[in-house]
Design a protein around this motif. Sequence first.
Motif, PDB file in Angstrom:
ATOM      1  N   GLU A 123       0.832  -1.190   0.000  1.00 39.42           N
ATOM      2  CA  GLU A 123       0.000   0.000   0.000  1.00 39.42           C
ATOM      3  C   GLU A 123       0.873   1.250   0.000  1.00 39.42           C
ATOM      4  O   GLU A 123       2.047   1.201   0.385  1.00 39.42           O
ATOM      5  CB  GLU A 123      -0.909   0.018   1.242  1.00 39.42           C
ATOM      6  N   LEU A 124       0.286   2.354  -0.427  1.00 39.23           N
ATOM      7  CA  LEU A 124       0.977   3.638  -0.357  1.00 39.23           C
ATOM      8  C   LEU A 124       0.900   4.141   1.077  1.00 39.23           C
ATOM      9  O   LEU A 124      -0.171   4.508   1.562  1.00 39.23           O
ATOM     10  CB  LEU A 124       0.338   4.646  -1.312  1.00 39.23           C
ATOM     11  N   ASP A 125       2.041   4.150   1.763  1.00 41.34           N
ATOM     12  CA  ASP A 125       2.073   4.604   3.147  1.00 41.34           C
ATOM     13  C   ASP A 125       1.970   6.124   3.207  1.00 41.34           C
ATOM     14  O   ASP A 125       1.210   6.677   4.000  1.00 41.34           O
ATOM     15  CB  ASP A 125       3.363   4.123   3.806  1.00 41.34           C
ATOM     16  N   TYR A 126       2.744   6.813   2.406  1.00 40.56           N
ATOM     17  CA  TYR A 126       2.616   8.251   2.239  1.00 40.56           C
ATOM     18  C   TYR A 126       3.102   8.638   0.851  1.00 40.56           C
ATOM     19  O   TYR A 126       3.904   7.934   0.231  1.00 40.56           O
ATOM     20  CB  TYR A 126       3.385   9.033   3.310  1.00 40.56           C
ATOM     21  N   GLY A 127       2.605   9.746   0.361  1.00 42.10           N
ATOM     22  CA  GLY A 127       3.038  10.297  -0.920  1.00 42.10           C
ATOM     23  C   GLY A 127       2.699  11.765  -0.934  1.00 42.10           C
ATOM     24  O   GLY A 127       1.520  12.134  -0.956  1.00 42.10           O
ATOM     25  N   ILE A 128       3.705  12.630  -0.878  1.00 39.70           N
ATOM     26  CA  ILE A 128       3.461  14.059  -0.695  1.00 39.70           C
ATOM     27  C   ILE A 128       4.230  14.907  -1.698  1.00 39.70           C
ATOM     28  O   ILE A 128       5.302  14.526  -2.172  1.00 39.70           O
ATOM     29  CB  ILE A 128       3.835  14.521   0.733  1.00 39.70           C
ATOM     30  N   VAL A 129       3.646  16.044  -1.990  1.00 35.01           N
ATOM     31  CA  VAL A 129       4.331  17.155  -2.641  1.00 35.01           C
ATOM     32  C   VAL A 129       4.449  18.241  -1.588  1.00 35.01           C
ATOM     33  O   VAL A 129       3.433  18.734  -1.083  1.00 35.01           O
ATOM     34  CB  VAL A 129       3.559  17.668  -3.867  1.00 35.01           C
ATOM     35  N   ASP A 130       5.667  18.587  -1.224  1.00 33.82           N
ATOM     36  CA  ASP A 130       5.927  19.523  -0.123  1.00 33.82           C
ATOM     37  C   ASP A 130       6.549  20.791  -0.690  1.00 33.82           C
ATOM     38  O   ASP A 130       7.648  20.763  -1.252  1.00 33.82           O
ATOM     39  CB  ASP A 130       6.865  18.870   0.889  1.00 33.82           C
ATOM     40  N   TRP A 131       5.821  21.895  -0.544  1.00 35.36           N
ATOM     41  CA  TRP A 131       6.321  23.189  -1.031  1.00 35.36           C
ATOM     42  C   TRP A 131       6.610  24.078   0.180  1.00 35.36           C
ATOM     43  O   TRP A 131       5.732  24.417   0.945  1.00 35.36           O
ATOM     44  CB  TRP A 131       5.283  23.860  -1.929  1.00 35.36           C
ATOM     45  N   GLN A 132       7.872  24.426   0.344  1.00 28.96           N
ATOM     46  CA  GLN A 132       8.318  25.282   1.440  1.00 28.96           C
ATOM     47  C   GLN A 132       8.238  26.731   0.967  1.00 28.96           C
ATOM     48  O   GLN A 132       9.126  27.247   0.300  1.00 28.96           O
ATOM     49  CB  GLN A 132       9.748  24.906   1.823  1.00 28.96           C
ATOM     50  N   MET A 133       7.163  27.392   1.357  1.00 30.28           N
ATOM     51  CA  MET A 133       6.886  28.726   0.827  1.00 30.28           C
ATOM     52  C   MET A 133       7.749  29.807   1.470  1.00 30.28           C
ATOM     53  O   MET A 133       8.002  30.847   0.861  1.00 30.28           O
ATOM     54  CB  MET A 133       5.405  29.060   1.020  1.00 30.28           C
ATOM     55  N   LEU A 134       8.181  29.569   2.699  1.00 30.16           N
ATOM     56  CA  LEU A 134       8.990  30.552   3.411  1.00 30.16           C
ATOM     57  C   LEU A 134      10.005  29.821   4.263  1.00 30.16           C
ATOM     58  O   LEU A 134       9.678  28.892   4.980  1.00 30.16           O
ATOM     59  CB  LEU A 134       8.107  31.440   4.308  1.00 30.16           C
TER      60      LEU A 134
END
Length: 406
Positions: A108-119
């Motif tokens: 299974e997919l445990d986690y899958g993220i797109v993380d954008w650090q805006m600041l």
Amino acid sequence: MSASKPLPGIRSVGCRLGLLAPSLLVPLLLVSTAQASPLDTFQVHGFLSQALVITDDNNMFGDSSDSGGSWDYTELGINASIRPTENLLLAAQALSRRAGEVDNGSVELDYGIVDWQMLSDRDRTFGIQVGRFKNPFGFYNQTRDVAFTRPSILLPQSIYFDRTRSLGLSADGVSLYHEERIDNGVIHAQLGVGQAQVDDDVEEVLGLDVLPGSFDADTSAVGQVRYEHDGGRMVFAVSAASVKADYDSPGAFPGDGKLDFQPWIFSAQYNAELWSLTAEYALRDVSLTGFDAFEDNENQGESWYVQYRRRFFDDWRWLVRYDSLVNDRDDRNGTDYEREGRGPAHSQYANDWTFGLQWQPHSRVMLAGEYHYVDGTAWLPVQDNPDPEDTERRWNMWLFQLSLRF
């Protein structure tokens, strides 16, 4: 004995328990933002754990009470990450977990993220994650399946349920995180909104698996605020959630209904150079409402544990923990539950003494063993013990585990 090498997790708890993206990657997915090419930041890592579970009565993760115990507790994961730009991170992990009748080992997919650090500057960091993110419950939920990040083979079951793990494991949606660096401390905050993973384990524990309907996840929210003082010497956190699901019944029986799970978790930890003391306390409001076949059911459960962990030599650690759970604060001993003919009283509480030992002869290899003396069966997997009347109130459990990572 070396006095200069701190116990893993001590003085680095801020790194291991940090904002979701770092906590998923440390120690497995550290990437450098200074590389010239995005491909230079690409990382692939994995882990494997195999355990033997032996009980004298009751079953845990398979037929553990049979001669020879159960080998049906296996965790296998592979994760990858890449940073296309300095402020953008892509990360995902596939997980296969076999745990008796609780988990069948499917990938299974445990986690899958797109993380954008805006600041991100010297004083603060602010970002957003989109996808399947791990819920920030307590100290250990976000990295609970990686044996190297756990203080013991089995986490405190009063807080980190394995028999209904899907309810608090992860969510599909959006998560905002913020880190504020202040004098002699760091404040972390995270808030996520999305749909929880309400799987078959929830229906099985609630006794609804024999009925024709099923749960569909509704919009839920989860958040945590954590303060780390003096580089992680003292850590305090408050976690809360509102997890909702709708029960869709194809007929009049049992009828449509709703599940609402609202936990509050208060966490504290003190870290010295060679030892750590950890305590967590939780209140859990659970309600089943709207069903035609039975009356609304609402109750508040209570959980807490105290844990002492110490390093000796350079690669050995031992642990002692007391863990307590009651399903209903108004019926702590389960006497009313049994009087109403709903099951044995001991199924409504569990008090667990745990003694553990870990040896890490290599950075990629860990051997662990632990013993549990348990009074009560409140967190015992119903999937491995389908008839509560056949369970014993007092029981013993031994676990042995080999863990590898690459």
